[in-house]
Scaffold this active site. Structure first.
Site, PDB file in Angstrom:
ATOM      1  NE  ARG A 151     -16.838 -20.472   9.135  1.00 20.86           N
ATOM      2  CZ  ARG A 151     -17.914 -21.168   9.482  1.00 20.86           C
ATOM      3  NH1 ARG A 151     -18.357 -22.124   8.689  1.00 20.86           N
ATOM      4  NH2 ARG A 151     -18.540 -20.920  10.614  1.00 20.86           N
ATOM      5  CG  ASP A 171     -12.264 -31.324  12.196  1.00 17.11           C
ATOM      6  OD1 ASP A 171     -12.516 -30.185  12.616  1.00 17.11           O
ATOM      7  OD2 ASP A 171     -13.147 -32.050  11.668  1.00 17.11           O
ATOM      8  CB  THR A 203     -14.408 -28.202  18.813  1.00 18.79           C
ATOM      9  OG1 THR A 203     -14.599 -28.032  20.225  1.00 18.79           O
ATOM     10  CG2 THR A 203     -13.035 -28.801  18.563  1.00 18.79           C
ATOM     11  NE  ARG A 232     -19.692 -20.997  20.980  1.00 16.38           N
ATOM     12  CZ  ARG A 232     -19.302 -20.111  20.076  1.00 16.38           C
ATOM     13  NH1 ARG A 232     -18.135 -19.502  20.230  1.00 16.38           N
ATOM     14  NH2 ARG A 232     -20.056 -19.834  19.023  1.00 16.38           N
ATOM     15  CG  ASP A 256     -11.721 -14.403  24.190  1.00 17.58           C
ATOM     16  OD1 ASP A 256     -11.616 -13.351  24.843  1.00 17.58           O
ATOM     17  OD2 ASP A 256     -12.501 -14.529  23.224  1.00 17.58           O
ATOM     18  CD  GLU A 261     -17.784 -16.179  28.732  1.00 12.66           C
ATOM     19  OE1 GLU A 261     -18.558 -15.438  28.081  1.00 12.66           O
ATOM     20  OE2 GLU A 261     -16.837 -16.800  28.220  1.00 12.66           O
ATOM     21  CG  HIS A 279     -16.765 -14.314  24.955  1.00  4.70           C
ATOM     22  ND1 HIS A 279     -17.711 -15.207  25.393  1.00  4.70           N
ATOM     23  CD2 HIS A 279     -16.593 -14.583  23.640  1.00  4.70           C
ATOM     24  CE1 HIS A 279     -18.104 -15.980  24.391  1.00  4.70           C
ATOM     25  NE2 HIS A 279     -17.426 -15.608  23.319  1.00  4.70           N
TER      26      HIS A 279
END
Length: 528
Positions: A151, A171, A203, A232, A256, A261, A279
């Site tokens: 998406r 993908d 992903t 991620r 990001d 973290e 993030h």
């Protein structure tokens, strides 16, 4: 009156349907201690959280009235899914709520990276006006490589095309036809790496994607390319990225997310070519409202006796049906996982065949689990027993379930077959009394292996010495062979050997196996 406990901060607009419902009582406590949470959950029928609250087995077992747990977001790492399922509690999430916000944040990072916007602003704050120092690059006609075309990847592609960028995407579920419909170019991972001026990853973080963008991957990229990660932490190997930026191989990076973290002391932040945010991919008013709205809708629907849209765990089934199905759960999932790891190409169809004593029961849950085993290699925990069919449909994969009276001599038999744009591969398994689950056929070859642990699948020509050479090479690598099964179509023709070994082999060992005479293909996998 249904009592709903909200233990993390949520958008008030998002939970408005719950507040306005006459049959709902909301308890919103967002700073409870663990002991206070245990007490509060005791009378709740629903618990709604974000990532702050740790919904452990202890919490779930204290929630003696719990029917549903809602996660206002995608990840459910903070919820014990097994404990929820054991206690008959449905877990739902909001997988679509932050799609737009993350895609837009990726584009904001892309523009900022291309034009050095954060660095230039920082210089202005230091009372410096240095135009020549911050010459950027245009996006027009540049190649954006997208790894992960779900998406968010698709939304990023549409926005990049608006900047007249050329988009090439990889993908596991993307093929030429799907790429053409999306208006992008389909490529292998290597092709995307080699062509990208800017590379962005979208992903999930699973075993297969951890450190996907590592030193070897970066070496394939153009000198002066740029890398973005708003997905991620851990998909990009951070030490490799640091060295690549420092050496000038990579011109810059926009991050990001980080593996650990908060990352305020991360070495990458010391490099002027790197820009970062804490993030913020889902941190928009709209995204927070969307995820709260989606979860609230599912909670309200379930408490009123309806069906949820975004379940994450397996719903309850009758005790009688569970007794019949449960012995085959592990076999079904591992058959799917096994065959997915040996099939090459883009998955187009999944066929699951049942025979023997499975003819007279509803095998749909087993098919779902097999599909979960197949897709889990690429999607991880985001695919589950409940959403497996929908996830497959979203990827353009057809699912076919059939039953046959042909048992091939077994009391029960499950065959999982994958059709790709390149080939068709299958594995069949059974449950033997006293021996448990076994894989008894691989494509046309008869074998007999336990579907667990570290496996090496070798396709070779049936010639003297092939098995010995494999054994010698593994011995040199200090890899012990626990079991070996060999199947062949005819003497001197194509054959397969399946080895169970005591530890996983590395890529170097696999490559060396592939170089042995008469060996055509080597697949190594771990089933657990």
């Amino acid at each position: 009156m249904h009592r709903v406990l909200i233990s993390d901060p949520l958008s008030e607009e998002g939970i408005k349907p719950l507040r306005e419902a006459d049959d709902i009582e909301i308890i919103k406590e967002t700073s409870m201690s663990h002991e206070e949470l245990l007490e509060a959950v005791g009378s709740a029928e629903a618990l709604i959280v974000r990532s702050q609250t740790q919904v452990t087995r202890e919490v779930i077992e204290h929630g003696t009235h719990l029917k549903i747990i809602g996660r206002a977001g995608v990840g459910v790492d903070n919820i014990d899914l097994d404990a929820a399922t054991d206690n008959g509690v449905i877990v739902v999430n909001a997988p679509d709520g932050n799609t737009i916000s993350t895609a837009e944040h990726t584009m904001a990072m892309l523009m900022s990276l291309a034009r050095n916007i954060p660095q230039a602003y920082h210089q202005l704050q230091q009372k410096r006006w240095e135009r020549k120092k911050f010459v950027g690059v245009e996006l027009k006609d540049k190649v954006l490589g997208i790894v992960g075309f779900g998406r968010i990847g698709r939304e990023v592609a549409q926005r990049a095309k608006g900047h007249r960028m050329k988009v090439v995407a990889f993908d596991p579920f993307l093929n030429e036809e799907k790429a053409q419909k999306a208006g992008v170019t389909h490529g292998t991972l290597e092709e995307v790496l080699q062509q990208a001026d800017f590379l962005t990853v979208h992903t999930p973080l699973i075993e297969k994607t951890k450190h996907l963008i590592n030193e070897e991957a970066i070496a394939l990229m153009k000198d002066g390319a740029r890398i973005l990660n708003c997905a991620r932490g851990g998909i990009v190997e951070e030490n490799a990225l640091y060295e690549a930026v420092k050496s000038g191989k990579i011109a810059g990076a926009a991050l990001d997310v980080f593996e650990e973290e908060p990352a305020t002391e991360h070495p990458l932040l010391s490099l002027p070519e790197v820009i970062a945010t804490p993030h913020l991919g889902a941190s928009t008013v709209e995204a927070q409202e969307n995820v709260a709205t989606d979860v609230s809708a599912d909670v309200l629907e379930l408490l009123r006796g309806g069906t949820v849209r975004n379940p994450v765990n397996l719903p309850s089934v009758s005790t009688e049906m569970m007794e019949k199905l449960s012995p085959y759960f592990t076999l079904s999932e591992r058959l799917g996982s096994f065959v997915s790891r040996i099939a090459e190409g883009t998955f187009e169809k999944i066929n699951v065949y049942y025979s023997g004593e499975l003819l007279d029961i509803d095998t749909t849950p087993l098919t779902r689990i097999a599909v979960k085993g197949i897709l889990g290699r690429y999607i991880g925990s985001r695919v589950n027993d409940v959403n497996a069919y929908k996830t497959a449909a979203d990827k353009g994969i057809t699912i076919n379930e059939q039953k046959s009276t042909k048992t091939k001599g077994f009391t029960n038999l499950i065959t999982v077959e994958i059709e790709t744009d390149k080939e068709t591969r299958s594995a069949a398994g059974t449950r033997l009394n006293g021996l448990g689950a076994r894989i008894v056929q691989l494509d046309q070859y008869s074998i007999d292996i336990v579907p667990e642990g570290h496996l090496i699948v070798i396709h070779h020509t049936d010639q003297p010495g092939a098995i010995g050479r494999v054994g010698s090479l593994l011995a040199e690598q200090d890899v012990n062979i626990a079991t070996m099964q060999v199947g062949r179509a005819n003497e001197g023709g194509e054959a397969v050997m399946v080895l169970t070994v005591d530890k996983a082999i590395d890529k170097q060992a696999a490559d060396q196996l592939s170089e042995i005479a008469d060996i055509r293909q080597v697949d190594y996998l771990t089933l657990k």
